[in-house]
Scaffold this motif. Structure first.
Motif, PDB file in Angstrom:
ATOM      1  N   SER A 291     -87.885 -39.547   9.431  1.00 21.19           N
ATOM      2  CA  SER A 291     -89.199 -39.049   9.145  1.00 21.19           C
ATOM      3  C   SER A 291     -89.546 -37.611   9.511  1.00 21.19           C
ATOM      4  CB  SER A 291     -90.082 -39.924   9.581  1.00 21.19           C
ATOM      5  OG  SER A 291     -90.134 -40.101  11.035  1.00 21.19           O
ATOM      6  N   ILE A 292     -90.593 -37.163   8.984  1.00 23.72           N
ATOM      7  CA  ILE A 292     -90.817 -35.633   9.335  1.00 23.72           C
ATOM      8  C   ILE A 292     -92.189 -35.744  10.365  1.00 23.72           C
ATOM      9  CG2 ILE A 292     -91.316 -33.366   8.678  1.00 23.72           C
ATOM     10  CD1 ILE A 292     -88.807 -34.093   7.638  1.00 23.72           C
ATOM     11  N   ASN A 293     -92.068 -35.215  11.541  1.00 23.76           N
ATOM     12  CA  ASN A 293     -93.248 -35.332  12.300  1.00 23.76           C
ATOM     13  C   ASN A 293     -94.376 -34.166  12.081  1.00 23.76           C
ATOM     14  OD1 ASN A 293     -92.406 -32.822  13.673  1.00 23.76           O
ATOM     15  ND2 ASN A 293     -90.879 -33.996  14.979  1.00 23.76           N
ATOM     16  N   LYS A 294     -95.392 -34.161  13.052  1.00 17.95           N
ATOM     17  CA  LYS A 294     -96.507 -33.506  12.655  1.00 17.95           C
ATOM     18  C   LYS A 294     -96.148 -31.976  12.829  1.00 17.95           C
ATOM     19  CE  LYS A 294     -99.922 -36.771  14.479  1.00 17.95           C
ATOM     20  NZ  LYS A 294    -100.791 -37.105  15.170  1.00 17.95           N
ATOM     21  N   GLU A 295     -95.014 -31.634  13.667  1.00 22.91           N
ATOM     22  CA  GLU A 295     -94.562 -30.277  14.056  1.00 22.91           C
ATOM     23  C   GLU A 295     -93.717 -29.661  12.817  1.00 22.91           C
ATOM     24  OE1 GLU A 295     -94.128 -32.679  16.318  1.00 22.91           O
ATOM     25  OE2 GLU A 295     -96.184 -32.163  17.329  1.00 22.91           O
ATOM     26  N   GLY A 296     -93.286 -30.686  11.928  1.00 22.57           N
ATOM     27  CA  GLY A 296     -92.403 -30.200  10.775  1.00 22.57           C
ATOM     28  C   GLY A 296     -91.045 -30.670  11.168  1.00 22.57           C
ATOM     29  N   GLY A 297     -90.753 -31.107  12.466  1.00 21.48           N
ATOM     30  CA  GLY A 297     -89.493 -31.510  12.719  1.00 21.48           C
ATOM     31  C   GLY A 297     -88.945 -32.765  12.084  1.00 21.48           C
ATOM     32  N   TRP A 298     -87.657 -33.073  12.374  1.00 24.37           N
ATOM     33  CA  TRP A 298     -87.052 -34.530  11.908  1.00 24.37           C
ATOM     34  C   TRP A 298     -87.119 -35.470  13.172  1.00 24.37           C
ATOM     35  CZ3 TRP A 298     -84.457 -35.114   7.133  1.00 24.37           C
ATOM     36  CH2 TRP A 298     -84.605 -33.982   6.230  1.00 24.37           C
ATOM     37  N   ASP A 299     -87.679 -36.651  12.917  1.00 27.60           N
ATOM     38  CA  ASP A 299     -87.149 -37.697  13.616  1.00 27.60           C
ATOM     39  C   ASP A 299     -86.338 -38.787  13.102  1.00 27.60           C
ATOM     40  OD1 ASP A 299     -89.136 -36.629  15.548  1.00 27.60           O
ATOM     41  OD2 ASP A 299     -90.682 -37.818  14.861  1.00 27.60           O
ATOM     42  N   CYS A 300     -85.307 -39.384  13.738  1.00 29.73           N
ATOM     43  CA  CYS A 300     -84.326 -40.031  13.334  1.00 29.73           C
ATOM     44  C   CYS A 300     -84.485 -41.472  14.402  1.00 29.73           C
ATOM     45  CB  CYS A 300     -82.760 -39.378  13.280  1.00 29.73           C
ATOM     46  SG  CYS A 300     -82.899 -37.885  12.451  1.00 29.73           S
ATOM     47  N   SER A 301     -84.646 -42.453  13.775  1.00 33.89           N
ATOM     48  CA  SER A 301     -84.713 -43.853  14.686  1.00 33.89           C
ATOM     49  C   SER A 301     -83.509 -44.644  14.059  1.00 33.89           C
ATOM     50  CB  SER A 301     -85.993 -44.446  14.490  1.00 33.89           C
ATOM     51  OG  SER A 301     -87.173 -43.467  14.948  1.00 33.89           O
ATOM     52  N   PRO A 302     -82.646 -45.288  15.126  1.00 32.30           N
ATOM     53  CA  PRO A 302     -81.788 -46.052  14.592  1.00 32.30           C
ATOM     54  C   PRO A 302     -82.259 -47.252  14.132  1.00 32.30           C
ATOM     55  CG  PRO A 302     -81.742 -46.106  17.126  1.00 32.30           C
ATOM     56  CD  PRO A 302     -82.744 -45.075  16.529  1.00 32.30           C
ATOM     57  N   ILE A 303     -81.502 -48.083  13.189  1.00 35.02           N
ATOM     58  CA  ILE A 303     -81.707 -49.309  12.560  1.00 35.02           C
ATOM     59  C   ILE A 303     -81.452 -50.423  13.358  1.00 35.02           C
ATOM     60  CG2 ILE A 303     -81.565 -50.749  10.407  1.00 35.02           C
ATOM     61  CD1 ILE A 303     -81.270 -48.357   8.877  1.00 35.02           C
TER      62      ILE A 303
END
Length: 316
Positions: A291-303
């Motif tokens: 997902s893209i966070n509020k700051e425009g950066g990338w968040d990656c959560s393991p499934i």
């Protein structure tokens, strides 16, 4: 991550008090900076490419979750030490004519679950100098912070001057302090490719917290333990023919193999764009939720909660 002679992550977990654990995390973070050679270009990871490897009880999984921009997600777990790593990184290069300066953006978290501590880490910049003296250096600021213990570190990676005449090559200086009061606890000094010391500002005691020769020398090549367990997306599989060409110095073979990989990726992209549903088919990572966070950066959560043992292992 796993290419160390000594198990530095184990040391981080087994230190008895917060200050000792924090200094061990600082040392481990420094160990992830490796000397790079100018002129050796890495492969550009293809979308969905993975790398799954185990060293002892540490299982590591990486996935290329985006191609434009290039974003790499990492998840690692160690059940024995109850340690977890979550990284989501993407390089942003800037060209300055005589050099290329790459900022490594994203989140790097190390979690010591036995102690309820999470360490947030940034990364220095990667500088590729083209002229007058070609070379590669890590430069700039790096920060490590643990909210639970209130400890923080600032590290400054230094390089040579433009003409290579001034500056201490691969130097590192920094400090460890309390976030709330800014009280200075330790001073960090040394060279990240040699030794790094930590000085207690109250007692004056100096200790070596990192020795590159002890930590990253004598590394063993990872081996494939289970050929049937290899995913088609595994780096060793994707680039196998290119690697064979390079190792045999058959540059024409390596070039053709690389060209075939790139063309296959173009075909896959064209197929997604002209899917039977009539619309653009979005590619979805296999191992991470992105997902893209509020700051425009990338968040990656393991499934998955834990990384399973890998078919590729590093001999101990």
């Amino acid at each position: 991550m796993y290419c160390v002679k000594n198990d530095m992550l184990e040391t981080c977990n087994r230190r008895e008090n917060p200050v000792d654990r924090f200094s061990a995390v600082v040392a481990w973070s420094i160990s992830t900076r490796r000397p790079l050679k100018f002129g050796f270009a890495p492969f550009n990871p293809i979308l969905g490419e993975t790398h799954h490897v185990s060293r002892g009880t540490l299982n590591v999984l990486l996935e290329q979750v985006s191609h434009h921009p290039p974003v790499t997600a990492l998840h690692a777990t160690d059940d024995k030490e109850n340690v977890e790593l979550l990284w989501c990184q993407y390089p942003t290069p800037r060209f300055y004519g005589t050099s290329v300066e790459t900022e490594v953006r994203g989140k790097r978290h190390l979690k010591l679950h036995n102690h309820g501590e999470t360490y947030e880490m940034s990364s220095p910049k990667l500088l590729i100098k083209l002229i007058p003296v070609p070379g590669v250096d890590w430069i700039g600021k790096d920060r490590i912070r643990c909210q639970e213990t209130g400890l923080e570190a600032e590290l400054d990676y230094g390089g040579k001057s433009f003409f290579g005449l001034r500056g201490s090559h691969r130097s590192i200086k920094g400090k460890i302090f309390k976030s709330s009061s800014m009280k200075l606890l330790f001073k960090i000094d040394g060279h990240w490719d040699r030794t790094v010391t930590m000085k207690d500002v109250d007692s004056g005691e100096v200790t070596v917290i990192y020795n590159a020769k002890d930590s990253i020398s004598g590394l063993k090549t990872p081996i494939v333990k289970d050929h049937k367990g290899l995913w088609p997306s595994e780096s060793a599989v994707v680039w196998s023919e290119v690697n064979k060409g390079i190792l045999s110095k058959d540059w024409a073979k390596a070039k053709e193999a690389k060209k075939a990989i790139e063309e296959k990726q173009r075909e896959i992209l064209r197929a997604r764009k002209s899917s039977s549903s009539g619309g653009h088919q979005t590619w979805v990572p296999r191992h991470f939720i992105v997902s893209i966070n509020k700051e425009g950066g990338w968040d990656c959560s393991p499934i998955e909660i834990k990384v399973p043992p890998a078919p590729i292992i590093v001999p101990l």
